[in-house]
Design a protein around this motif. Sequence first.
Motif, PDB file in Angstrom:
ATOM      1  N   SER A  74     -29.622 -14.290  51.484  1.00  0.00           N
ATOM      2  CA  SER A  74     -29.870 -15.646  51.951  1.00  0.00           C
ATOM      3  C   SER A  74     -30.856 -16.327  51.025  1.00  0.00           C
ATOM      4  O   SER A  74     -31.501 -15.693  50.178  1.00  0.00           O
ATOM      5  CB  SER A  74     -30.422 -15.625  53.381  1.00  0.00           C
ATOM      6  OG  SER A  74     -31.685 -14.993  53.390  1.00  0.00           O
ATOM      7  N   ARG A  75     -30.977 -17.633  51.233  1.00  0.00           N
ATOM      8  CA  ARG A  75     -31.920 -18.414  50.447  1.00  0.00           C
ATOM      9  C   ARG A  75     -33.352 -18.037  50.816  1.00  0.00           C
ATOM     10  O   ARG A  75     -34.235 -17.965  49.962  1.00  0.00           O
ATOM     11  CB  ARG A  75     -31.676 -19.902  50.722  1.00  0.00           C
ATOM     12  CG  ARG A  75     -32.638 -20.835  49.973  1.00  0.00           C
ATOM     13  CD  ARG A  75     -32.276 -22.270  50.225  1.00  0.00           C
ATOM     14  NE  ARG A  75     -30.965 -22.573  49.666  1.00  0.00           N
ATOM     15  CZ  ARG A  75     -30.326 -23.741  49.835  1.00  0.00           C
ATOM     16  NH1 ARG A  75     -30.884 -24.676  50.592  1.00  0.00           N
ATOM     17  NH2 ARG A  75     -29.145 -23.955  49.290  1.00  0.00           N
ATOM     18  N   GLU A  76     -33.598 -17.760  52.130  1.00  0.00           N
ATOM     19  CA  GLU A  76     -34.944 -17.387  52.551  1.00  0.00           C
ATOM     20  C   GLU A  76     -35.378 -16.075  51.918  1.00  0.00           C
ATOM     21  O   GLU A  76     -36.546 -15.905  51.540  1.00  0.00           O
ATOM     22  CB  GLU A  76     -34.996 -17.270  54.078  1.00  0.00           C
ATOM     23  CG  GLU A  76     -34.913 -18.584  54.822  1.00  0.00           C
ATOM     24  CD  GLU A  76     -33.497 -19.161  54.818  1.00  0.00           C
ATOM     25  OE1 GLU A  76     -32.559 -18.401  54.441  1.00  0.00           O
ATOM     26  OE2 GLU A  76     -33.323 -20.340  55.163  1.00  0.00           O
ATOM     27  N   ASP A  77     -34.446 -15.124  51.775  1.00  0.00           N
ATOM     28  CA  ASP A  77     -34.768 -13.854  51.124  1.00  0.00           C
ATOM     29  C   ASP A  77     -35.127 -14.068  49.673  1.00  0.00           C
ATOM     30  O   ASP A  77     -36.046 -13.428  49.141  1.00  0.00           O
ATOM     31  CB  ASP A  77     -33.590 -12.893  51.267  1.00  0.00           C
ATOM     32  CG  ASP A  77     -33.937 -11.497  50.802  1.00  0.00           C
ATOM     33  OD1 ASP A  77     -35.059 -11.025  51.106  1.00  0.00           O
ATOM     34  OD2 ASP A  77     -33.108 -10.856  50.120  1.00  0.00           O
ATOM     35  N   ASP A  79     -36.442 -16.801  48.506  1.00  0.00           N
ATOM     36  CA  ASP A  79     -37.782 -17.427  48.521  1.00  0.00           C
ATOM     37  C   ASP A  79     -38.866 -16.358  48.660  1.00  0.00           C
ATOM     38  O   ASP A  79     -39.897 -16.397  47.975  1.00  0.00           O
ATOM     39  CB  ASP A  79     -37.875 -18.419  49.678  1.00  0.00           C
ATOM     40  CG  ASP A  79     -36.976 -19.636  49.473  1.00  0.00           C
ATOM     41  OD1 ASP A  79     -36.471 -19.806  48.335  1.00  0.00           O
ATOM     42  OD2 ASP A  79     -36.764 -20.385  50.445  1.00  0.00           O
ATOM     43  N   ASP A  80     -38.647 -15.403  49.551  1.00  0.00           N
ATOM     44  CA  ASP A  80     -39.653 -14.350  49.762  1.00  0.00           C
ATOM     45  C   ASP A  80     -39.853 -13.524  48.501  1.00  0.00           C
ATOM     46  O   ASP A  80     -40.994 -13.179  48.144  1.00  0.00           O
ATOM     47  CB  ASP A  80     -39.222 -13.451  50.915  1.00  0.00           C
ATOM     48  CG  ASP A  80     -39.263 -14.177  52.246  1.00  0.00           C
ATOM     49  OD1 ASP A  80     -39.974 -15.188  52.343  1.00  0.00           O
ATOM     50  OD2 ASP A  80     -38.583 -13.712  53.196  1.00  0.00           O
ATOM     51  N   SER A 144     -34.506 -18.608  43.539  1.00  0.00           N
ATOM     52  CA  SER A 144     -35.635 -19.456  43.920  1.00  0.00           C
ATOM     53  C   SER A 144     -36.714 -19.337  42.865  1.00  0.00           C
ATOM     54  O   SER A 144     -36.956 -18.243  42.317  1.00  0.00           O
ATOM     55  CB  SER A 144     -36.209 -19.043  45.282  1.00  0.00           C
ATOM     56  OG  SER A 144     -35.234 -19.215  46.299  1.00  0.00           O
TER      57      SER A 144
END
Length: 445
Positions: A74-77, A79-80, A144
């Motif tokens: 995912s995009r959030e992963d 980002d992290d 990201s």
Amino acid sequence: MKQSLLWFCILFFLFIHPGLLSAQAIDFTGSDLDSMMVKPVMESEEDQQPYWVREMKIEDPEACYFGIGMSKESREDADDKARVEFSKMLEVQVDARVQHEINEKGRKVSEAFQMKNTVMSKMILRGIYVSERWTDPESGIYYSLIRVNKDDYNKLIEEEIAREAARQAALNRYEEKKREESIRHQESMVKLDSAQTAVKLTEKKQKDEKREARKKRQKEHMEHIARVYGEYNTFQPHTCLADMKNAEIDPGRHTLSVKGALNRPGFVSASYSVSMFRLLNLSLTMGMHRNRLDRQDATIKFKILDGIGKIYRVSAAISFSQYLSTLPRIQGFDGLKDVSFHHEFTVGGMMNLSIPNLYSTACLQADKRRVSLGWIVHPLYMHLEEHLGVFVQVDYYPQPFFRNPYGDKWQLQPGIQFMVLPDKLYTTLAYEDNHLFNLNLDFHF
């Protein structure tokens, strides 16, 4: 006309080159960290792979801290992961800055560790936002990018390190003050303990001195008794008072005792005993009351303690007696053959305690028939030695069979004892059974 043409050219230029204004805005806001923190995220065109995705680094790595993350999830992963990579780069810078502070100010390793961790956590918490994102249209991988201007961020790092160093210094001063206070408290406690210890030592010394003085007085007292009254312990008290036997053994091998009443003339009792090795004695006794047989027993006495103790001599013996318990039922010898004699047995003990400074001896005899306590004093011992003795005997009879004709449980029997011939002949005059004055003669041969 000319002015209208100029405004048209300006509007056309802005419409044809919209990215120019965006690029200028990015460069302008890159110098301001606070503005950078809240700027919107740029979405790269999906069909054009950015440089930072292709090379996995930014075009100006010397000017900015950055972190690139990629994820298929995912995009959030993504980002992290970008934040993790950014933190790694930031940690190197923070570590270098902290190490410089430590080397320059001479701080401790523990302070360096604490300072680094605190600065790192605070810098991450300041809010690092994602600068750009890009999604690969073919593989679907999310990318990201986090990018922060180094100069601006280094200032923040230095300020945070300075604040943390000041906080650590204040904390160190506080801890040092606490340590000094603790040391002063410990020193006070040590002084207090020393004072208490000194008091206890003084008290112990005084107690020891008192104990030693008491022991010395006791020793001197015992030596005085041994010197003045010690001779009293060299003789053996007579084996009998009124009618009780003590722990001593008869001085002769054979002893014959005869007792008669004076106020009511008549025969009272007779006994015969034989002694062996000054430790063992066998005796046979018979008693009469109003011209009839009243008591008959046989006793074996064994001496177990023979005058132990330097001053207060103690002697002890145990006895085993067989006696007849039905004799009072005999009213006349004519009916003797019709009476069944029942033999009974008892174990007893005797003890003597010599008290030389009073020229006296305490005696005890006890079995299931009676308990007797006697006290004999030789008041003229310095002149007559043991030739004259004054005694008193107290008896308790738990069983009615052995009491006097009046049935008294308690009897008080005082008397006088004479040694007529040393270790040969003793005479005893006593008030016995609460109603008779008896005269007893003991012959030792």
